[in-house]
Scaffold this motif. Structure first.
Motif, PDB file in Angstrom:
ATOM      1  N   LEU A  24       0.701  -1.320  -0.126  1.00  0.00           N
ATOM      2  CA  LEU A  24       0.241   0.224   0.114  1.00  0.00           C
ATOM      3  C   LEU A  24       0.939   1.276  -0.158  1.00  0.00           C
ATOM      4  CD1 LEU A  24      -2.638  -1.019   2.391  1.00  0.00           C
ATOM      5  CD2 LEU A  24      -2.186  -1.813   0.716  1.00  0.00           C
ATOM      6  N   THR A  25       1.464   1.590  -1.120  1.00  0.00           N
ATOM      7  CA  THR A  25       1.548   3.203  -0.751  1.00  0.00           C
ATOM      8  C   THR A  25       0.676   4.519  -1.598  1.00  0.00           C
ATOM      9  OG1 THR A  25       1.851   3.045  -3.538  1.00  0.00           O
ATOM     10  CG2 THR A  25       3.457   1.989  -2.398  1.00  0.00           C
ATOM     11  N   ASP A  26       1.148   5.735  -1.778  1.00  0.00           N
ATOM     12  CA  ASP A  26       0.439   6.790  -2.448  1.00  0.00           C
ATOM     13  C   ASP A  26      -0.536   6.990  -1.086  1.00  0.00           C
ATOM     14  OD1 ASP A  26       2.316   7.098  -3.905  1.00  0.00           O
ATOM     15  OD2 ASP A  26       0.499   6.405  -5.478  1.00  0.00           O
ATOM     16  N   ARG A  27      -0.139   6.889   0.543  1.00  0.00           N
ATOM     17  CA  ARG A  27      -1.217   6.836   2.113  1.00  0.00           C
ATOM     18  C   ARG A  27      -0.984   7.796   2.219  1.00  0.00           C
ATOM     19  NH1 ARG A  27       2.113   2.040   5.748  1.00  0.00           N
ATOM     20  NH2 ARG A  27       1.929   0.107   3.948  1.00  0.00           N
ATOM     21  N   GLN A  28      -2.648   8.025   2.751  1.00  0.00           N
ATOM     22  CA  GLN A  28      -2.882   9.532   2.613  1.00  0.00           C
ATOM     23  C   GLN A  28      -4.697   9.150   3.924  1.00  0.00           C
ATOM     24  OE1 GLN A  28      -2.489  12.046   1.741  1.00  0.00           O
ATOM     25  NE2 GLN A  28      -1.617  11.866   0.002  1.00  0.00           N
ATOM     26  N   VAL A  29      -4.319   9.496   5.104  1.00  0.00           N
ATOM     27  CA  VAL A  29      -5.382   9.349   6.464  1.00  0.00           C
ATOM     28  C   VAL A  29      -6.110  11.074   6.431  1.00  0.00           C
ATOM     29  CG1 VAL A  29      -5.482   8.611   8.836  1.00  0.00           C
ATOM     30  CG2 VAL A  29      -3.739   7.578   7.262  1.00  0.00           C
ATOM     31  N   ALA A  30      -7.031  10.383   6.768  1.00  0.00           N
ATOM     32  CA  ALA A  30      -8.438  12.130   7.667  1.00  0.00           C
ATOM     33  C   ALA A  30      -9.497  11.320   8.118  1.00  0.00           C
ATOM     34  CB  ALA A  30      -8.791  12.288   6.307  1.00  0.00           C
ATOM     35  N   ARG A  31      -9.101  12.245   9.971  1.00  0.00           N
ATOM     36  CA  ARG A  31      -9.999  12.368  10.203  1.00  0.00           C
ATOM     37  C   ARG A  31     -10.882  13.169  10.966  1.00  0.00           C
ATOM     38  NH1 ARG A  31      -4.764   9.903  11.720  1.00  0.00           N
ATOM     39  NH2 ARG A  31      -4.434   8.061  12.306  1.00  0.00           N
ATOM     40  N   PRO A  32     -12.087  13.164   9.919  1.00  0.00           N
ATOM     41  CA  PRO A  32     -13.085  14.404   9.934  1.00  0.00           C
ATOM     42  C   PRO A  32     -13.467  14.722  10.972  1.00  0.00           C
ATOM     43  CG  PRO A  32     -14.009  12.183   8.232  1.00  0.00           C
ATOM     44  CD  PRO A  32     -11.816  11.743   9.162  1.00  0.00           C
ATOM     45  N   GLN A  33     -13.864  13.520  11.668  1.00  0.00           N
ATOM     46  CA  GLN A  33     -14.304  13.887  13.299  1.00  0.00           C
ATOM     47  C   GLN A  33     -13.833  12.670  13.853  1.00  0.00           C
ATOM     48  OE1 GLN A  33     -18.458  13.929  12.409  1.00  0.00           O
ATOM     49  NE2 GLN A  33     -19.158  12.530  13.718  1.00  0.00           N
ATOM     50  N   GLU A  34     -14.559  12.498  15.598  1.00  0.00           N
ATOM     51  CA  GLU A  34     -13.734  12.114  15.779  1.00  0.00           C
ATOM     52  C   GLU A  34     -14.781  10.375  16.029  1.00  0.00           C
ATOM     53  OE1 GLU A  34     -13.858  10.516  20.976  1.00  0.00           O
ATOM     54  OE2 GLU A  34     -13.868  12.586  20.696  1.00  0.00           O
ATOM     55  N   LEU A  39     -14.400   8.446  13.176  1.00  0.00           N
ATOM     56  CA  LEU A  39     -14.572   8.157  11.852  1.00  0.00           C
ATOM     57  C   LEU A  39     -13.148   8.528  10.959  1.00  0.00           C
ATOM     58  CD1 LEU A  39     -16.504   7.597   9.870  1.00  0.00           C
ATOM     59  CD2 LEU A  39     -16.737  10.453   9.546  1.00  0.00           C
ATOM     60  N   ILE A  40     -12.759   7.471  10.715  1.00  0.00           N
ATOM     61  CA  ILE A  40     -11.548   7.507   9.692  1.00  0.00           C
ATOM     62  C   ILE A  40     -11.411   7.198   8.149  1.00  0.00           C
ATOM     63  CG2 ILE A  40      -8.975   6.757   9.577  1.00  0.00           C
ATOM     64  CD1 ILE A  40      -9.225   5.664  12.825  1.00  0.00           C
ATOM     65  N   VAL A  41     -10.507   7.770   7.252  1.00  0.00           N
ATOM     66  CA  VAL A  41     -11.159   7.503   6.012  1.00  0.00           C
ATOM     67  C   VAL A  41      -9.457   7.443   5.270  1.00  0.00           C
ATOM     68  CG1 VAL A  41     -11.913   8.511   3.698  1.00  0.00           C
ATOM     69  CG2 VAL A  41     -13.064   8.849   5.825  1.00  0.00           C
ATOM     70  N   VAL A  42      -9.727   6.487   4.640  1.00  0.00           N
ATOM     71  CA  VAL A  42      -7.739   6.235   3.491  1.00  0.00           C
ATOM     72  C   VAL A  42      -8.053   6.241   2.944  1.00  0.00           C
ATOM     73  CG1 VAL A  42      -6.920   5.347   6.466  1.00  0.00           C
ATOM     74  CG2 VAL A  42      -7.985   3.590   4.466  1.00  0.00           C
ATOM     75  N   ALA A  43      -6.626   6.665   1.331  1.00  0.00           N
ATOM     76  CA  ALA A  43      -6.632   6.777   0.350  1.00  0.00           C
ATOM     77  C   ALA A  43      -5.259   5.772  -0.184  1.00  0.00           C
ATOM     78  CB  ALA A  43      -7.033   8.162  -0.568  1.00  0.00           C
ATOM     79  N   TYR A  44      -5.216   5.331  -0.580  1.00  0.00           N
ATOM     80  CA  TYR A  44      -4.039   4.388  -1.414  1.00  0.00           C
ATOM     81  C   TYR A  44      -4.379   3.860  -2.398  1.00  0.00           C
ATOM     82  CZ  TYR A  44      -5.815   0.617   0.485  1.00  0.00           C
ATOM     83  OH  TYR A  44      -7.568  -0.358   0.558  1.00  0.00           O
ATOM     84  N   LYS A  45      -3.131   3.951  -2.520  1.00  0.00           N
ATOM     85  CA  LYS A  45      -2.557   2.895  -4.414  1.00  0.00           C
ATOM     86  C   LYS A  45      -2.004   1.681  -3.836  1.00  0.00           C
ATOM     87  CE  LYS A  45       0.456   2.823  -7.839  1.00  0.00           C
ATOM     88  NZ  LYS A  45       1.741   2.918  -9.062  1.00  0.00           N
ATOM     89  N   ALA A  46      -3.382   0.407  -4.084  1.00  0.00           N
ATOM     90  CA  ALA A  46      -2.835  -1.178  -3.696  1.00  0.00           C
ATOM     91  C   ALA A  46      -1.956  -1.838  -4.450  1.00  0.00           C
ATOM     92  CB  ALA A  46      -3.863  -1.271  -2.964  1.00  0.00           C
ATOM     93  N   GLU A  47      -1.315  -2.593  -4.595  1.00  0.00           N
ATOM     94  CA  GLU A  47      -0.309  -3.352  -5.661  1.00  0.00           C
ATOM     95  C   GLU A  47      -0.323  -5.124  -5.052  1.00  0.00           C
ATOM     96  OE1 GLU A  47       2.793  -1.822  -7.981  1.00  0.00           O
ATOM     97  OE2 GLU A  47       2.706  -0.051  -6.522  1.00  0.00           O
ATOM     98  N   ALA A  48      -1.043  -5.844  -5.278  1.00  0.00           N
ATOM     99  CA  ALA A  48      -1.360  -7.589  -4.824  1.00  0.00           C
ATOM    100  C   ALA A  48      -0.897  -8.388  -5.731  1.00  0.00           C
ATOM    101  CB  ALA A  48      -2.743  -7.402  -4.407  1.00  0.00           C
ATOM    102  N   HIS A  49      -0.185  -9.382  -4.840  1.00  0.00           N
ATOM    103  CA  HIS A  49       0.685 -10.427  -5.328  1.00  0.00           C
ATOM    104  C   HIS A  49      -0.158 -12.309  -4.707  1.00  0.00           C
ATOM    105  CE1 HIS A  49       3.201  -7.776  -8.362  1.00  0.00           C
ATOM    106  NE2 HIS A  49       2.571  -7.126  -6.369  1.00  0.00           N
ATOM    107  N   LYS A  50      -0.232 -12.363  -6.164  1.00  0.00           N
ATOM    108  CA  LYS A  50      -0.721 -13.999  -5.884  1.00  0.00           C
ATOM    109  C   LYS A  50      -0.298 -15.308  -6.795  1.00  0.00           C
ATOM    110  CE  LYS A  50      -3.579 -17.545  -4.650  1.00  0.00           C
ATOM    111  NZ  LYS A  50      -5.372 -17.260  -4.080  1.00  0.00           N
ATOM    112  N   GLY A  51       1.114 -15.848  -6.669  1.00  0.00           N
ATOM    113  CA  GLY A  51       1.678 -16.602  -7.000  1.00  0.00           C
ATOM    114  C   GLY A  51       2.107 -15.670  -8.778  1.00  0.00           C
TER     115      GLY A  51
END
Length: 119
Positions: A60-70, A72-84
């Protein structure tokens, strides 16, 4: 929830088993995934996530975290997943709601694979 715990929790949603989703995804969750019917609600969202691949590794890269109110948490990111030999890339958001001490659930998740232009 501190940032390290947030990212550990988010990574677990990509790699954990179906039981983990049952306890982590809220009954009121809304999801947008790149597979039909694209928009999922409540139990349908939980079933959709349970039926997605369990990835062996996710970055998970380009990670962003926002806490607009107690509570509540909002995250945004780029995911690169691998399997085999399979790989998956998407830009994602998730929103967590506080339930009680140490317990958070996912109330929103969205995945957008990179758009490509033809031309």
């Amino acid at each position: 929830m501190d940032d390290d715990r947030i990212w550990s929790f988010e990574e677990s949603l990509w790699t954990a088993d179906a039981a983990h989703y049952e306890e982590s995804v809220d009954d009121e969750c809304l999801m947008v995934l790149p597979t039909p019917p694209f928009v999922f609600t409540g139990a349908q969202a939980i079933e959709a996530v349970k039926n997605t691949p369990r990835w062996d590794k996710v970055s998970l890269t380009d990670r962003q975290v926002a806490r607009p109110q107690e509570g509540l948490i909002v995250v945004a990111y780029k995911a690169e997943a691998h399997k085999g030999g399979e790989a998956y890339l998407a830009y994602c958001t998730s929103t967590y709601r506080w339930i009680e001490h140490g317990v958070w659930t996912v109330v929103q998740h969205q995945q957008t694979p990179p758009l490509t232009s033809k031309g």
